[in-house]
Design a protein around this motif. Structure first.
Motif, short mmCIF file in Angstrom:
data_model
loop_
_atom_site.label_atom_id
_atom_site.label_comp_id
_atom_site.label_asym_id
_atom_site.label_seq_id
_atom_site.Cartn_x
_atom_site.Cartn_y
_atom_site.Cartn_z
N ILE A 157 0.90 -1.23 0.04
CA ILE A 157 0.17 -0.06 -0.03
C ILE A 157 0.82 1.24 0.04
CG2 ILE A 157 -1.68 1.40 1.58
CD1 ILE A 157 -2.81 -1.35 2.24
N ARG A 194 -4.41 2.93 5.07
CA ARG A 194 -3.66 4.21 4.69
C ARG A 194 -3.71 5.35 5.94
NH1 ARG A 194 -5.36 7.77 1.76
NH2 ARG A 194 -7.41 7.12 1.16
N GLU A 217 -11.85 -1.13 -1.01
CA GLU A 217 -11.36 0.31 -1.01
C GLU A 217 -11.55 0.54 0.57
OE1 GLU A 217 -12.88 3.06 -3.92
OE2 GLU A 217 -13.68 1.42 -4.95
N ASP A 257 -9.42 13.19 1.05
CA ASP A 257 -9.87 12.34 1.97
C ASP A 257 -10.51 13.39 2.98
OD1 ASP A 257 -8.97 9.84 1.47
OD2 ASP A 257 -7.03 10.10 2.29
N VAL A 283 -8.59 -0.54 2.37
CA VAL A 283 -7.38 0.25 2.07
C VAL A 283 -7.13 1.44 2.81
CG1 VAL A 283 -6.23 1.23 0.35
CG2 VAL A 283 -6.96 -1.14 -0.15
N PHE A 284 -8.40 2.39 2.76
CA PHE A 284 -8.46 3.17 3.28
C PHE A 284 -8.02 3.43 4.89
CE2 PHE A 284 -11.10 6.17 6.06
CZ PHE A 284 -10.90 7.55 5.66
N PHE A 288 0.80 3.86 -3.06
CA PHE A 288 0.25 5.05 -2.83
C PHE A 288 1.09 6.30 -3.44
CE2 PHE A 288 0.66 8.79 -0.03
CZ PHE A 288 -0.76 9.44 -0.06
N THR A 307 -4.95 4.50 -7.12
CA THR A 307 -6.22 4.61 -6.18
C THR A 307 -6.42 3.59 -5.16
OG1 THR A 307 -7.42 3.24 -7.59
CG2 THR A 307 -7.33 5.46 -8.20
N ASP A 308 -7.07 3.75 -4.29
CA ASP A 308 -7.42 2.73 -3.25
C ASP A 308 -8.07 1.55 -3.84
OD1 ASP A 308 -6.84 4.46 -1.28
OD2 ASP A 308 -8.87 4.76 -0.56
#
Length: 203
Positions: free
Chosen positions: A70, A100, A93, A110, A96-97, A74, A79-80
């Protein structure tokens, strides 16, 4: 010796304590060869991920190997959704968010919210939970929860002086190289300017 040259001579003598130049200044070895290779980058990113996991309470259940993917993705601009597709486990997603934000890797988008962030921060400072914030802001509780993670991750990163994101960035982007090239260009310009003053000067 003209006035400009005399000034330069005085600066030289004051700085070095010497009135003569006995050695030719040599260029330092090219720093490009000092850049870590891909395997070393992976190792160092992994070390940073492990240090963050030890220091903070991660909400993500993803492995360090996936977190490393990730981080790298990034900074490649993925993208996610694209990041989720390259992980060893099936992830979406949203996962992943969460990862992150655990890693302090925030995008400008965000913080986009359908309500005032200042008002939201004020509610958080008063101890309001997601449901209370959603009611006060006339917003969806899921959106509130997402923005809360962003606000808290931003606060956490700020307290650490953005150390981890900065170290990730220096490892995985050309930001450090660009700074060095800019400094080299500045020095070259200064050298050319001083050479034009007088090229045969006995100090």
């Amino acid at each position: 010796m003209d006035e400009k040259t005399a000034e330069l001579r005085d600066i030289f003598v004051e700085t070095t304590g010497s009135e003569s130049v006995t050695e030719r200044q040599e260029e330092s070895p090219g720093s490009l060869t000092d850049a870590p290779d891909d395997e070393e980058r992976n190792r160092r990113v992994g070390d940073l991920v492990a240090a963050m996991r030890e220091r903070y309470e991660f909400e993500t259940d993803l492995s360090d190997a996936d977190l490393r993917r990730i981080v790298r993705g990034f900074f490649d601009g993925d993208t996610d959704a694209e990041l989720a597709s390259v992980l060893e486990v099936n992830a979406d997603e949203g996962e992943v968010f969460v990862a992150r934000t655990d890693l302090h890797l925030l995008r400008e988008s965000d913080a986009d919210a359908p309500f005032s962030l200042d008002e939201f921060r004020s509610l958080l400072a008063d101890g309001a939970d997601d449901e209370a914030c959603a009611a006060a802001l006339d917003a969806d509780a899921g959106t509130v929860a997402r923005v809360r993670r962003v606000v808290e991750a931003r606060r956490e990163a700020t307290r650490a002086n953005d150390r981890f994101r900065t170290e990730f960035e220096e490892l995985l982007t050309d930001s450090d190289l660009s700074a060095r090239l800019a400094e080299d260009a500045r020095r070259d310009g200064l050298r050319e300017a001083t050479e034009d003053i007088e090229t045969d000067v006995s100090l």
